[in-house]
Design a protein around this motif. Structure first.
Motif, PDB file in Angstrom:
ATOM      1  N   LEU A  88       0.816  -1.220   0.000  1.00  0.00           N
ATOM      2  CA  LEU A  88       0.000   0.000   0.000  1.00  0.00           C
ATOM      3  C   LEU A  88       0.850   1.271   0.000  1.00  0.00           C
ATOM      4  N   TYR A  89       2.114   1.134   0.361  1.00  0.00           N
ATOM      5  CA  TYR A  89       2.996   2.309   0.445  1.00  0.00           C
ATOM      6  C   TYR A  89       3.843   2.491  -0.814  1.00  0.00           C
ATOM      7  N   TRP A  90       3.338   2.028  -1.949  1.00  0.00           N
ATOM      8  CA  TRP A  90       4.086   2.166  -3.197  1.00  0.00           C
ATOM      9  C   TRP A  90       4.274   3.637  -3.573  1.00  0.00           C
ATOM     10  N   ARG A  91       3.271   4.466  -3.281  1.00  0.00           N
ATOM     11  CA  ARG A  91       3.359   5.887  -3.626  1.00  0.00           C
ATOM     12  C   ARG A  91       4.476   6.577  -2.831  1.00  0.00           C
ATOM     13  N   GLU A  92       4.532   6.309  -1.513  1.00  0.00           N
ATOM     14  CA  GLU A  92       5.571   6.913  -0.679  1.00  0.00           C
ATOM     15  C   GLU A  92       6.967   6.476  -1.122  1.00  0.00           C
ATOM     16  N   TRP A  93       7.114   5.207  -1.494  1.00  0.00           N
ATOM     17  CA  TRP A  93       8.413   4.707  -1.916  1.00  0.00           C
ATOM     18  C   TRP A  93       8.858   5.332  -3.240  1.00  0.00           C
ATOM     19  N   LEU A  94       7.942   5.424  -4.190  1.00  0.00           N
ATOM     20  CA  LEU A  94       8.298   6.007  -5.486  1.00  0.00           C
ATOM     21  C   LEU A  94       8.608   7.495  -5.356  1.00  0.00           C
ATOM     22  N   LEU A  95       7.871   8.223  -4.524  1.00  0.00           N
ATOM     23  CA  LEU A  95       8.173   9.636  -4.302  1.00  0.00           C
ATOM     24  C   LEU A  95       9.552   9.802  -3.663  1.00  0.00           C
ATOM     25  N   PHE A  96       9.872   8.940  -2.701  1.00  0.00           N
ATOM     26  CA  PHE A  96      11.168   9.005  -2.032  1.00  0.00           C
ATOM     27  C   PHE A  96      12.299   8.627  -2.999  1.00  0.00           C
ATOM     28  N   LYS A  97      12.068   7.589  -3.773  1.00  0.00           N
ATOM     29  CA  LYS A  97      13.102   7.096  -4.696  1.00  0.00           C
ATOM     30  C   LYS A  97      13.399   8.097  -5.806  1.00  0.00           C
ATOM     31  N   ASN A  98      12.371   8.816  -6.265  1.00  0.00           N
ATOM     32  CA  ASN A  98      12.526   9.750  -7.381  1.00  0.00           C
ATOM     33  C   ASN A  98      12.450  11.213  -6.940  1.00  0.00           C
ATOM     34  N   SER A  99      12.819  11.466  -5.701  1.00  0.00           N
ATOM     35  CA  SER A  99      12.724  12.838  -5.178  1.00  0.00           C
ATOM     36  C   SER A  99      13.725  13.762  -5.865  1.00  0.00           C
ATOM     37  N   THR A 100      13.330  15.000  -6.032  1.00  0.00           N
ATOM     38  CA  THR A 100      14.193  16.033  -6.616  1.00  0.00           C
ATOM     39  C   THR A 100      14.120  17.282  -5.748  1.00  0.00           C
ATOM     40  N   SER A 101      15.164  18.072  -5.778  1.00  0.00           N
ATOM     41  CA  SER A 101      15.222  19.282  -4.964  1.00  0.00           C
ATOM     42  C   SER A 101      14.322  20.370  -5.535  1.00  0.00           C
ATOM     43  N   PHE A 102      13.656  21.115  -4.648  1.00  0.00           N
ATOM     44  CA  PHE A 102      12.818  22.239  -5.062  1.00  0.00           C
ATOM     45  C   PHE A 102      13.617  23.532  -5.153  1.00  0.00           C
ATOM     46  N   GLY A 103      14.768  23.563  -4.485  1.00  0.00           N
ATOM     47  CA  GLY A 103      15.585  24.766  -4.474  1.00  0.00           C
ATOM     48  C   GLY A 103      15.084  25.843  -3.534  1.00  0.00           C
ATOM     49  N   VAL A 104      14.091  25.492  -2.698  1.00  0.00           N
ATOM     50  CA  VAL A 104      13.544  26.439  -1.718  1.00  0.00           C
ATOM     51  C   VAL A 104      13.598  25.774  -0.347  1.00  0.00           C
ATOM     52  N   LYS A 105      14.117  26.501   0.651  1.00  0.00           N
ATOM     53  CA  LYS A 105      14.274  25.929   1.979  1.00  0.00           C
ATOM     54  C   LYS A 105      13.164  26.377   2.915  1.00  0.00           C
ATOM     55  N   ASP A 106      12.816  25.485   3.819  1.00  0.00           N
ATOM     56  CA  ASP A 106      11.822  25.777   4.840  1.00  0.00           C
ATOM     57  C   ASP A 106      12.425  26.734   5.864  1.00  0.00           C
ATOM     58  N   PRO A 107      11.726  27.820   6.222  1.00  0.00           N
ATOM     59  CA  PRO A 107      12.304  28.821   7.140  1.00  0.00           C
ATOM     60  C   PRO A 107      12.468  28.323   8.572  1.00  0.00           C
ATOM     61  N   GLN A 108      11.703  27.291   8.959  1.00  0.00           N
ATOM     62  CA  GLN A 108      11.768  26.827  10.351  1.00  0.00           C
ATOM     63  C   GLN A 108      12.897  25.819  10.566  1.00  0.00           C
ATOM     64  N   PHE A 109      13.008  24.826   9.685  1.00  0.00           N
ATOM     65  CA  PHE A 109      13.999  23.769   9.857  1.00  0.00           C
ATOM     66  C   PHE A 109      15.179  23.884   8.897  1.00  0.00           C
ATOM     67  N   ASN A 110      15.117  24.848   7.994  1.00  0.00           N
ATOM     68  CA  ASN A 110      16.185  25.075   7.014  1.00  0.00           C
ATOM     69  C   ASN A 110      16.439  23.838   6.142  1.00  0.00           C
ATOM     70  N   LEU A 111      15.373  23.167   5.792  1.00  0.00           N
ATOM     71  CA  LEU A 111      15.448  21.994   4.922  1.00  0.00           C
ATOM     72  C   LEU A 111      14.766  22.306   3.605  1.00  0.00           C
ATOM     73  N   ASP A 112      15.230  21.653   2.542  1.00  0.00           N
ATOM     74  CA  ASP A 112      14.594  21.838   1.243  1.00  0.00           C
ATOM     75  C   ASP A 112      13.150  21.347   1.314  1.00  0.00           C
ATOM     76  N   ILE A 113      12.263  22.055   0.649  1.00  0.00           N
ATOM     77  CA  ILE A 113      10.835  21.713   0.677  1.00  0.00           C
ATOM     78  C   ILE A 113      10.591  20.284   0.198  1.00  0.00           C
ATOM     79  N   SER A 114      11.486  19.774  -0.641  1.00  0.00           N
ATOM     80  CA  SER A 114      11.323  18.417  -1.150  1.00  0.00           C
ATOM     81  C   SER A 114      11.336  17.382  -0.032  1.00  0.00           C
ATOM     82  N   PHE A 115      12.009  17.685   1.083  1.00  0.00           N
ATOM     83  CA  PHE A 115      12.041  16.757   2.224  1.00  0.00           C
ATOM     84  C   PHE A 115      10.632  16.483   2.739  1.00  0.00           C
TER      85      PHE A 115
END
Length: 200
Positions: A88-115
């Motif tokens: 049932l978690y095929w969607r989460e796995w494929l999103l994680f496996k094929n993740s790409t950077s957004f180039g924009v960081k979250d202001p609270q945790f300083n992580l890329d939005i793609s995380f």
């Protein structure tokens, strides 16, 4: 999918579900079965009899002649149900496996939005699987220890053997450890929360 020339998407989803079914099912079954085997191997050689344990003794006597068959059946059943849940978690796995950077960081945790879009859902699914597997392994181990005299609530002296206490303590410790990791990742979920108290 064929009408819009995207049959490769359908086949990718199908193969991913099959892969997750096999991997999650087998890994879950191996972990739980290994704990069942350890609980059985560490059973006490001498089990004191009592009126309260007559029912347990009868169950034990019925299982012993077909022990391999029961163990194999449990292994297959756990593999099937765990694999079905894992697929049932095929969607989460494929999103994680094929993740790409957004180039924009979250202001609270300083992580890329793609995380938050790709990695966090997969990590939370993985943590949920780990906790459920450890809980099932603990329950299965406790059942085997009780069945073979490692846990004796009716006993006057010690109610558990050293082997039962060690195995169950390790499993409880792992559950607490994984739960602590879950709390660590839950803080990232606050960035996606939107209500009167917290605005992500």
């Amino acid at each position: 999918f064929k009408s819009v020339d995207f049959t490769n998407v359908w086949s990718k989803v199908l193969t991913t579900k099959i892969e997750l079914f096999l991997i999650v099912g087998l890994v879950t079954s191996i972990i739980i079965s290994l704990n069942i085997y350890l609980a059985y191997k560490r059973r006490p050689f001498y089990v004191p009899t009592s009126i309260e344990l007559n029912g347990v003794e009868r169950i034990r006597a019925q299982i012993e002649p077909i022990l391999r068959l029961v163990f194999g059946g449990l292994f297959l059943a756990i593999t099937y149900f765990a694999g079905t849940s894992g697929a049932l978690y095929w969607r989460e796995w494929l999103l994680f496996k094929n993740s790409t950077s957004f180039g924009v960081k979250d202001p609270q945790f300083n992580l890329d939005i793609s995380f938050f879009a790709f990695s966090l859902p997969f990590y939370q699914a993985l943590i949920g699987w780990a906790i459920s597997t450890l809980v099932l392994a603990t329950l299965a181990s406790a059942a085997v220890h009780y069945l073979y005299g490692g846990i004796r609530p009716q006993s006057v002296g010690e109610k558990t053997t050293v082997a039962a206490r060690v195995q169950l303590s390790v499993l409880f410790g792992l559950i607490v450890l994984v739960k602590a990791v879950a709390y660590w990742f839950d803080r990232y979920q606050l960035a996606l929360k939107n209500d009167r108290l917290i605005t992500g």
